[in-house]
Design a protein around this motif. Structure first.
Motif, PDB file in Angstrom:
ATOM      1  N   ALA A 172       6.581   2.832   3.346  1.00 56.24           N
ATOM      2  CA  ALA A 172       7.370   2.045   2.719  1.00 56.24           C
ATOM      3  C   ALA A 172       6.678   0.774   2.383  1.00 56.24           C
ATOM      4  O   ALA A 172       7.229   0.138   1.237  1.00 56.24           O
ATOM      5  N   PRO A 173       5.772   0.118   3.104  1.00 62.17           N
ATOM      6  CA  PRO A 173       5.143  -1.407   2.687  1.00 62.17           C
ATOM      7  C   PRO A 173       4.468  -1.253   1.336  1.00 62.17           C
ATOM      8  O   PRO A 173       4.325  -2.182   0.832  1.00 62.17           O
ATOM      9  N   TRP A 174       4.257  -0.099   0.607  1.00 61.06           N
ATOM     10  CA  TRP A 174       3.597   0.049  -0.658  1.00 61.06           C
ATOM     11  C   TRP A 174       4.333  -0.256  -1.729  1.00 61.06           C
ATOM     12  O   TRP A 174       4.177  -0.571  -2.804  1.00 61.06           O
ATOM     13  N   TYR A 175       5.895  -0.123  -1.611  1.00 62.48           N
ATOM     14  CA  TYR A 175       6.675  -0.374  -2.594  1.00 62.48           C
ATOM     15  C   TYR A 175       7.787  -1.638  -2.457  1.00 62.48           C
ATOM     16  O   TYR A 175       8.156  -1.968  -1.477  1.00 62.48           O
ATOM     17  N   PRO A 176       8.041  -2.123  -3.755  1.00 57.10           N
ATOM     18  CA  PRO A 176       9.197  -3.374  -3.606  1.00 57.10           C
ATOM     19  C   PRO A 176      10.362  -2.739  -3.007  1.00 57.10           C
ATOM     20  O   PRO A 176      10.922  -1.517  -3.307  1.00 57.10           O
ATOM     21  N   PRO A 177      11.095  -3.377  -2.033  1.00 57.55           N
ATOM     22  CA  PRO A 177      12.255  -2.628  -1.260  1.00 57.55           C
ATOM     23  C   PRO A 177      13.303  -2.157  -2.243  1.00 57.55           C
ATOM     24  O   PRO A 177      14.165  -1.271  -2.209  1.00 57.55           O
ATOM     25  N   ASN A 182      -2.138  -3.274  -3.955  1.00 61.10           N
ATOM     26  CA  ASN A 182      -2.431  -4.878  -3.858  1.00 61.10           C
ATOM     27  C   ASN A 182      -1.331  -5.377  -2.800  1.00 61.10           C
ATOM     28  O   ASN A 182      -0.511  -6.404  -3.101  1.00 61.10           O
ATOM     29  N   VAL A 183      -1.426  -4.746  -1.658  1.00 59.67           N
ATOM     30  CA  VAL A 183      -0.502  -5.035  -0.671  1.00 59.67           C
ATOM     31  C   VAL A 183      -1.315  -5.159   0.778  1.00 59.67           C
ATOM     32  O   VAL A 183      -2.260  -4.591   0.962  1.00 59.67           O
ATOM     33  N   PRO A 184      -1.357  -6.377   1.453  1.00 62.64           N
ATOM     34  CA  PRO A 184      -2.293  -6.764   2.531  1.00 62.64           C
ATOM     35  C   PRO A 184      -2.099  -5.843   3.566  1.00 62.64           C
ATOM     36  O   PRO A 184      -0.591  -5.816   4.170  1.00 62.64           O
ATOM     37  N   MET A 185      -2.912  -4.828   3.988  1.00 62.77           N
ATOM     38  CA  MET A 185      -2.493  -4.021   5.152  1.00 62.77           C
ATOM     39  C   MET A 185      -2.151  -4.551   6.379  1.00 62.77           C
ATOM     40  O   MET A 185      -1.440  -3.919   7.553  1.00 62.77           O
ATOM     41  N   ALA A 186      -2.474  -5.656   6.656  1.00 62.50           N
ATOM     42  CA  ALA A 186      -2.392  -6.392   7.916  1.00 62.50           C
ATOM     43  C   ALA A 186      -0.786  -7.016   7.976  1.00 62.50           C
ATOM     44  O   ALA A 186      -0.211  -7.223   9.107  1.00 62.50           O
ATOM     45  N   GLU A 187      -0.314  -6.854   6.886  1.00 55.70           N
ATOM     46  CA  GLU A 187       1.163  -7.180   6.818  1.00 55.70           C
ATOM     47  C   GLU A 187       2.402  -5.912   6.953  1.00 55.70           C
ATOM     48  O   GLU A 187       3.441  -6.077   6.824  1.00 55.70           O
ATOM     49  N   ARG A 188       1.742  -4.794   7.255  1.00 54.81           N
ATOM     50  CA  ARG A 188       2.302  -3.556   6.909  1.00 54.81           C
ATOM     51  C   ARG A 188       3.589  -3.481   7.722  1.00 54.81           C
ATOM     52  O   ARG A 188       4.707  -3.139   7.807  1.00 54.81           O
ATOM     53  N   GLY A 189       3.501  -4.053   9.158  1.00 59.87           N
ATOM     54  CA  GLY A 189       4.562  -4.091   9.872  1.00 59.87           C
ATOM     55  C   GLY A 189       5.803  -4.839   9.671  1.00 59.87           C
ATOM     56  O   GLY A 189       6.748  -4.394   9.597  1.00 59.87           O
ATOM     57  N   ARG A 190       5.411  -6.253   9.341  1.00 57.98           N
ATOM     58  CA  ARG A 190       6.605  -7.114   8.787  1.00 57.98           C
ATOM     59  C   ARG A 190       7.299  -6.632   7.581  1.00 57.98           C
ATOM     60  O   ARG A 190       8.389  -6.676   7.563  1.00 57.98           O
ATOM     61  N   ARG A 191       6.379  -5.919   6.966  1.00 57.31           N
ATOM     62  CA  ARG A 191       6.793  -5.384   5.413  1.00 57.31           C
ATOM     63  C   ARG A 191       7.703  -4.294   5.690  1.00 57.31           C
ATOM     64  O   ARG A 191       8.803  -4.117   5.056  1.00 57.31           O
ATOM     65  N   LEU A 192       7.338  -3.442   6.645  1.00 57.82           N
ATOM     66  CA  LEU A 192       8.194  -2.294   6.893  1.00 57.82           C
ATOM     67  C   LEU A 192       9.714  -2.832   7.670  1.00 57.82           C
ATOM     68  O   LEU A 192      10.607  -2.378   7.104  1.00 57.82           O
ATOM     69  N   ASP A 193       9.832  -3.984   8.564  1.00 57.03           N
ATOM     70  CA  ASP A 193      10.832  -4.718   8.862  1.00 57.03           C
ATOM     71  C   ASP A 193      11.703  -4.997   7.770  1.00 57.03           C
ATOM     72  O   ASP A 193      13.094  -4.656   7.699  1.00 57.03           O
TER      73      ASP A 193
END
Length: 300
Positions: free
Chosen positions: A90-95, A130-141
């Protein structure tokens, strides 16, 4: 047990996209309960992180078809099977883009979509989008927030840390009511807690012929998820698990059937699917294996 199969999306099977529809139709005719896709973008030449704890990435990941296109193709030629993702990263994509794609597939299929989401594990894939991997959890939420709004409100509006959806009319909603069920892939404690708070269920995995322990691999994590869900004011009994069986190349039909039987008898799993990526070299072989697995599981 309801048994499904991964669609021909990766490896040798991906080189014949014209066979996706044929596999979907025939698997449904055989009695498959569901058809599934995954989400791989690329196979780096020098991976920072290997797959499933290894130092390398399977060569099957060098060929991958788009999961949304594959699901849409399957939706167009089937009538009964559920259509799932295990998992969309999910974090790869604009929601909003993700919401539109998932809503379209659910509508095309008449409400047969099972949304499985995760965060992935490859730093190179995150670099490529071009998405920071460290943000993946917050981006999923935040993605889950946008999906809920997109599916249940009109106008839709979201203002978050990473994305903004200005107040907008979105008239196409999922055929599923109130929305497609959302499952999450999760192994770390924080991710399991997210399942409990935000999802309809969990996506565990088994990899025959490696040892499978239903108690450790399914039962205890589900107990943790349900206990946390109860503390969050949710109905623990409403959450379930769909098992992905991802056999290695040396696994036999008997190995796979044994995992399915034990998952049902010892862990109460009522729905599983088998990914034939390492076993089948073409769609005819994949269909033969699918029929044999179903026959063996049904005692034929």
């Amino acid at each position: 047990m309801r048994i499904g199969f991964a669609l021909p999306q990766f490896g040798a099977l991906a080189h014949h996209p014209e066979d996706v529809a044929r596999f979907a139709r025939q698997a449904e005719e055989f009695g498959a309960a569901s058809l599934w896709v995954g989400d791989r973008l690329l196979d780096p030449v020098e991976p920072t992180v290997g797959y499933a704890g290894a130092d390398t990435i399977p060569p099957e990941f060098r060929a991958a078809l788009d999961p949304f296109a594959v699901l849409a193709a399957a939706a167009a030629v089937t009538e009964r099977v559920q259509l799932g993702s295990n998992v969309i990263n999910a974090p790869w994509y604009p929601p909003s883009t993700l919401a539109r794609a998932l809503t379209t597939i659910d509508a095309l299929s008449g409400g047969r979509l099972l949304v499985g989401l995760g965060t992935g594990w490859s730093p190179e894939e995150y670099e490529a989008v071009n998405v920071p991997m460290a943000e993946r959890g917050r981006r999923l939420d935040e993605t889950l927030d946008v999906l809920t709004a997109w599916w249940t409100a009109n106008p839709v509006e979201h203002r978050g840390e990473h994305w903004t959806v200005p107040a907008s009319y979105v008239d196409i909603k999922p055929a599923s009511r109130p929305h497609p069920p959302v499952y999450l892939g999760a192994f770390a404690p924080a991710a399991l807690r997210r399942v409990a708070r935000r999802a309809d269920g969990w996506l565990p995995i088994a990899v025959p012929p490696a040892p499978f322990d239903p108690e450790a691999d399914v039962v205890r994590p589900m107990e943790l998820i349900r206990e946390t869900a109860g503390r969050e004011g949710r109905d623990p009994a409403a959450l379930d698990a769909i098992l992905r069986v991802n056999p290695y190349a040396e696994a036999s039909v008997e190995d796979i059937a044994t995992v399915l039987a034990r998952a049902e008898a010892e862990a109460g799993v009522g729905h599983a699917f088998v990914d034939l990526i390492y076993l089948a070299k073409d769609v005819d072989q994949a269909l033969d294996l699918a029929q044999r697995i179903l026959d063996r599981a049904n005692g034929d």
